[in-house]
Every structure is written in C-alpha cells, then in structure tokens.
Design a protein around this motif. Structure first.
Motif, PDB file in Angstrom:
ATOM      1  N   UNK A  18       7.724  18.406  -7.642  1.00 53.14           N
ATOM      2  CA  UNK A  18       6.370  18.919  -7.676  1.00 53.14           C
ATOM      3  C   UNK A  18       5.644  18.440  -6.438  1.00 53.14           C
ATOM      4  N   UNK A  19       4.361  18.167  -6.592  1.00 48.75           N
ATOM      5  CA  UNK A  19       3.616  17.592  -5.487  1.00 48.75           C
ATOM      6  C   UNK A  19       4.047  16.147  -5.284  1.00 48.75           C
ATOM      7  N   UNK A  20       3.673  15.574  -4.137  1.00 49.24           N
ATOM      8  CA  UNK A  20       4.017  14.183  -3.861  1.00 49.24           C
ATOM      9  C   UNK A  20       3.429  13.261  -4.918  1.00 49.24           C
ATOM     10  N   UNK A  21       2.211  13.529  -5.333  1.00 54.79           N
ATOM     11  CA  UNK A  21       1.565  12.710  -6.355  1.00 54.79           C
ATOM     12  C   UNK A  21       2.296  12.820  -7.689  1.00 54.79           C
ATOM     13  N   UNK A  22       2.775  14.027  -8.029  1.00 51.01           N
ATOM     14  CA  UNK A  22       3.544  14.201  -9.260  1.00 51.01           C
ATOM     15  C   UNK A  22       4.847  13.411  -9.209  1.00 51.01           C
ATOM     16  N   UNK A  23       5.479  13.388  -8.039  1.00 48.85           N
ATOM     17  CA  UNK A  23       6.720  12.620  -7.889  1.00 48.85           C
ATOM     18  C   UNK A  23       6.469  11.136  -8.105  1.00 48.85           C
TER      19      UNK A  23
ATOM     20  N   UNK B 235      15.084   6.663  -5.188  1.00 46.77           N
ATOM     21  CA  UNK B 235      14.179   6.292  -4.107  1.00 46.77           C
ATOM     22  C   UNK B 235      12.850   5.788  -4.617  1.00 46.77           C
ATOM     23  N   UNK B 236      12.303   6.478  -5.627  1.00 50.81           N
ATOM     24  CA  UNK B 236      10.994   6.093  -6.148  1.00 50.81           C
ATOM     25  C   UNK B 236      11.044   4.774  -6.911  1.00 50.81           C
ATOM     26  N   UNK B 237      12.089   4.582  -7.719  1.00 53.30           N
ATOM     27  CA  UNK B 237      12.177   3.336  -8.485  1.00 53.30           C
ATOM     28  C   UNK B 237      12.477   2.155  -7.565  1.00 53.30           C
ATOM     29  N   UNK B 238      13.363   2.345  -6.574  1.00 51.16           N
ATOM     30  CA  UNK B 238      13.660   1.238  -5.668  1.00 51.16           C
ATOM     31  C   UNK B 238      12.470   0.941  -4.754  1.00 51.16           C
ATOM     32  N   UNK B 239      11.648   1.955  -4.480  1.00 51.28           N
ATOM     33  CA  UNK B 239      10.431   1.662  -3.712  1.00 51.28           C
ATOM     34  C   UNK B 239       9.456   0.849  -4.555  1.00 51.28           C
TER      35      UNK B 239
ATOM     36  N   UNK C 131       0.792  -1.216   0.000  1.00 45.46           N
ATOM     37  CA  UNK C 131       0.000   0.000   0.000  1.00 45.46           C
ATOM     38  C   UNK C 131       0.836   1.284   0.000  1.00 45.46           C
ATOM     39  N   UNK C 132       2.046   1.221   0.592  1.00 47.08           N
ATOM     40  CA  UNK C 132       2.786   2.453   0.864  1.00 47.08           C
ATOM     41  C   UNK C 132       4.077   2.617   0.082  1.00 47.08           C
ATOM     42  N   UNK C 133       4.502   1.599  -0.661  1.00 47.36           N
ATOM     43  CA  UNK C 133       5.827   1.646  -1.278  1.00 47.36           C
ATOM     44  C   UNK C 133       6.006   2.846  -2.199  1.00 47.36           C
ATOM     45  N   UNK C 134       5.020   3.127  -3.044  1.00 46.93           N
ATOM     46  CA  UNK C 134       5.164   4.240  -3.983  1.00 46.93           C
ATOM     47  C   UNK C 134       5.269   5.572  -3.248  1.00 46.93           C
ATOM     48  N   UNK C 135       4.442   5.768  -2.229  1.00 47.69           N
ATOM     49  CA  UNK C 135       4.514   6.966  -1.404  1.00 47.69           C
ATOM     50  C   UNK C 135       5.849   7.025  -0.670  1.00 47.69           C
ATOM     51  N   UNK C 136       6.331   5.869  -0.171  1.00 45.74           N
ATOM     52  CA  UNK C 136       7.601   5.817   0.554  1.00 45.74           C
ATOM     53  C   UNK C 136       8.755   6.277  -0.329  1.00 45.74           C
ATOM     54  N   UNK C 137       8.735   5.880  -1.608  1.00 47.66           N
ATOM     55  CA  UNK C 137       9.798   6.285  -2.506  1.00 47.66           C
ATOM     56  C   UNK C 137       9.855   7.795  -2.690  1.00 47.66           C
ATOM     57  N   UNK C 138       8.695   8.435  -2.809  1.00 48.81           N
ATOM     58  CA  UNK C 138       8.662   9.893  -2.936  1.00 48.81           C
ATOM     59  C   UNK C 138       9.196  10.561  -1.673  1.00 48.81           C
ATOM     60  N   UNK C 139       8.888   9.984  -0.507  1.00 46.28           N
ATOM     61  CA  UNK C 139       9.400  10.531   0.754  1.00 46.28           C
ATOM     62  C   UNK C 139      10.921  10.401   0.806  1.00 46.28           C
ATOM     63  N   UNK C 140      11.441   9.236   0.406  1.00 45.80           N
ATOM     64  CA  UNK C 140      12.882   8.989   0.470  1.00 45.80           C
ATOM     65  C   UNK C 140      13.648   9.930  -0.449  1.00 45.80           C
TER      66      UNK C 140
END
Length: 434
Positions: free
Chosen positions: A223-228, A361-365, A70-79
């Motif tokens: 950009x926004x988290x969603x854009x990332x 971060x995003x690709x590895x997430x 559920x959270x991996x894609x969001x986690x990558x943007x955070x990282x």
C-alpha cells in the motif's frame, strides 16, 4: 578429542559452506576492521577536541544514532520495496564520503567538534538504512536451518573486526605520529591515519555488493509507505515472542549497552590511559564479544542464552565499576562483551526465525530502532551518570546503569520466549550455488 573439535568447528562455522554468504562475510570482516579503527579514533578525537568531556562524547553518539531513532521505521518500508543491492551501494558510498572528509580535515588540522558531529549525523543517516538491510540479507544466502549460525557469524565478524580494529588503533595512531604529524605525538593529525585506512577498506565491500547474486524475494502487495510501516508495527505488537525480545533489547540499550561511551570515558578519565591502553581495553571487550558470538554460533537454539547473556552483562558491568586499575579492567570488559553478544545474538536470531519474509525489512528495521535508536537517549543517560562532574561519579553511575538493566530484565523475565513459533515464517531457500 579431534573428532569433537572437528564437529564443533563444522557446527560453529556451518553457514560459511555457502559460497555467496562466505564471500559477503569475508568482505564485511575486512571493511569492519577499518570502520572500527575509525570509530575508536573518532572517540579519542572527540575527547581531545573537547578537553576530555564525557558530555561531548555522548552528544556525538547522539548525532550518530539519532537518525536510527527517527528513520528506522521508514527505512524498513524502503528496504522491503527497493532492491537491497541499490540500498547498500548508496549507504556504503555515503559512509565512504564521510570517512574521507574526516580523514582529510583531521590530517590538515582543521577538524572541529561541530564538524565531527555533522559527519556523525550523515553517517548515522546512512546506517539507519544500511544496518537493517544487511541484517535482512542473512536469509538471502543461507537456508533457514543455518540462519541462527549466520546471525552469530555476522556478530562474530563484527567483533573480530572490533577486536582487531581497536587493537590496531593504538599501533596505527603511533605510526601516524611519524607519517602525518612530523613526530609530534600531541599533533591531532596523527589520528587521520585510521580514517585513511578505513577509506581504503570500503572499496572491497563495494565490489562484493555490486557483484553478489541477490536472489529474488517473495513479495506481498504494497500500500502506501505509511500503510507498510503500520503493517510492520501491527505484526510486532501482535506477536509476543518478537515484541518482548525487542522490549528487552530496547531497555538494555537504553541503560547498560552503551560501551561506546563507557569504555573510552573509563579508559581516558577513570584509568587515565593513553592511546595504547585505550585500544587494548577496547580490544578486550571485543575479544569477549567474539567469544560470545562463537558460543552462540555453536548452539542450535539461540533462545537458551537470552537470559544468561543479560545476567552476565549486568553482573560484569557492576564488577567493572568496582575495578581499580586498567589492567584488571581488561578481563572484566571481556566478560561484558561476552554477555552483551550472547544477549544480542540470541535476540537477533529469535526475531529472524519468527518473522515472515515479506515483513523482514520492516521488522528488522524496528529491531535496529530499539537497538541503535535507543543509542541517543542511552548515550546521554550514560554520559550523565558516569561523568566525574555528576553527583554519583563514574563508578556509582555505572552501578545505577546496571541496576536499570536488571529492573528491565526482571520485568520481562517470564514473558521472554523459550521456544520458537514458526507460524508466520515460511521456509527460505538459499540462492543457486549456495
């Protein structure tokens, strides 16, 4: 022979000549030994609390890995936005808290299956951020030409610790009978000792993370988290070399890479083993995985073994289904571990060497999403198919899982990359002193 052995050792452990990576690597090795003792003890604890139910084992695995789904894609943007040190300190402190709660409640005899599932869910949430953060750290401490070796050595530490931790579980649980369970081998308090030892191991890795000199990374405008998140998804979709490797990892994780369910169920139910044999079978798998990681560490091109590792994994899983006794299952599980790590190290290295740093971060997430996030549906599928209550039974159920993995491999065989394309990946520099 001596010169060849020296050349092999230098080539296989080349990333450890960088002091910051070496320090991080040893701290992870120690911490992961404790984590694997806890994981093995938790699997056994679930089986005892549930009356040997494969379904309960599957549902705890779901709770543990659902956050990654559920959270991996969001986690990558955070990282990619937040300093990695801060992310890792928060995740490690959270994992320390869950280990402490599990140790105390098991010791007091008040632990329940719902509590184990809740703690697994909290730990899984922390791991949804921790895993991609640690994977993206490889390029922080080694130059680009040592990245495949560092990825393989990360897997080696994971599986050395798995081998030692799971083998030590049987010894530690036996010590727990005298130290915590007043000599009663049926008292569940005996399983608290592995949890306590894991709690102690966290302090070393917390100190190392707090004091390591993390280098600055090149950054791109956000950009926004969603854009990332969308940017990372677009990159993977438009890069066949990355996309097809992730599809293979995801389908294999959904089908045959579920040994956290298969090994404890086969050990406890199919082979009717106690703690010692359970630990040895798990350690045999870890020894094979360690050999696979060492093999990959000595190879300059990780892509060569992508297909080979998948074939070994599938064939050895079928052989495990046909194995009549626990003693014969040990070498077969070693083959399973060898094949699985050959596949996963090849996949991880090929992705790491292709992606640009500002998307790492995003690709590895997303890689964590397809590897770990497929754990919940994969665990449910595996636990259902190998259950003794299911129409197929444990042995034919495992054959079906292997067949599903074979179908996925066949569908992607010609699409998997054979050479690297570095167009999107800029060279990275090791930190000063590394």
């Amino acid at each position: 022979m001596l010169s060849r052995a020296q050349a092999w050792r230098t080539r296989t452990f080349s990333a450890l000549r960088h002091p910051h990576y070496r320090r991080y690597w040893y701290s992870q090795l120690l911490s992961l030994i404790g984590s694997w003792m806890q994981t093995t003890a938790q699997q056994y604890l679930v089986l005892e609390l549930s009356g040997q139910s494969s379904a309960a084992l599957g549902w705890v695995t779901v709770a543990q890995f659902l956050p990654s789904l559920l959270l991996s894609l969001f986690a990558g943007a955070v990282i990619d936005r937040v300093p990695r040190r801060r992310v890792l300190l928060v995740t490690q402190l959270t994992l320390l808290g869950t280990a402490t709660a599990l140790a105390v409640t098991t010791h007091l005899g008040v632990v329940t299956l719902p509590l184990v599932m809740l703690l697994a869910l909290i730990a899984g949430t922390a791991n949804a951020f921790d895993m991609p953060a640690r994977q993206s750290m490889v390029v922080d401490f080694v130059p680009r030409h040592d990245v495949p070796n560092a990825v393989a050595l990360n897997s080696l530490s994971f599986n050395v610790s798995r081998t030692l931790g799971q083998a030590l579980f049987g010894v530690v649980a036996a010590l727990g009978v005298g130290l915590l369970a007043a000599g009663n081998s049926d008292n569940i308090a005996r399983l608290a000792l592995p949890f306590y030892l894991n709690v102690a191991s966290f302090f070393v890795v917390l100190y190392v993370i707090a004091t390591l000199p993390f280098p600055e990374r090149e950054s791109a405008p956000h950009g926004s988290m969603l854009d990332d998140v969308r940017e990372g998804l677009r990159y993977v979709r438009r890069t066949p070399a990355v996309r097809n490797v992730m599809l293979l990892v995801g389908t294999m994780s959904l089908s045959i890479v579920n040994f956290n369910v298969i090994i404890p169920y086969y050990a406890r139910v199919v082979f009717e083993a106690r703690e010692g044999t359970f630990g040895l079978l798990s350690a045999a798998f870890g020894i094979g995985a360690m050999a696979g990681a060492l093999w990959q560490a000595s190879k300059p091109n990780p892509l060569r073994n992508l297909r080979v590792g998948a074939i070994i994994l599938i064939l050895s899983a079928v052989l495990l289904a046909l194995t009549p006794t626990a003693s014969l299952a040990a070498p077969v599980l070693a083959m399973c571990g060898f094949g699985m790590l050959s596949l996963l190290v090849s996949a991880n290295s090929s992705v790491q060497l292709t992606i640009p740093d500002h998307l790492r971060g995003r690709v590895m997430s997303l890689y964590s999403f397809v590897l770990v996030g497929m754990g919940p549906p994969g665990a449910l599928l595996s636990s259902t198919l190998i259950s003794r209550e299911f129409i197929l039974g444990p042995r034919w159920g495992l054959v079906v899982l292997a067949a599903l993995g074979l179908l996925a491999l066949a569908a992607l065989w010609t699409r998997l990359p054979r050479t690297f394309s570095d167009a999107g990946a800029a060279p990275t520099k090791a930190p000063v002193g590394g």
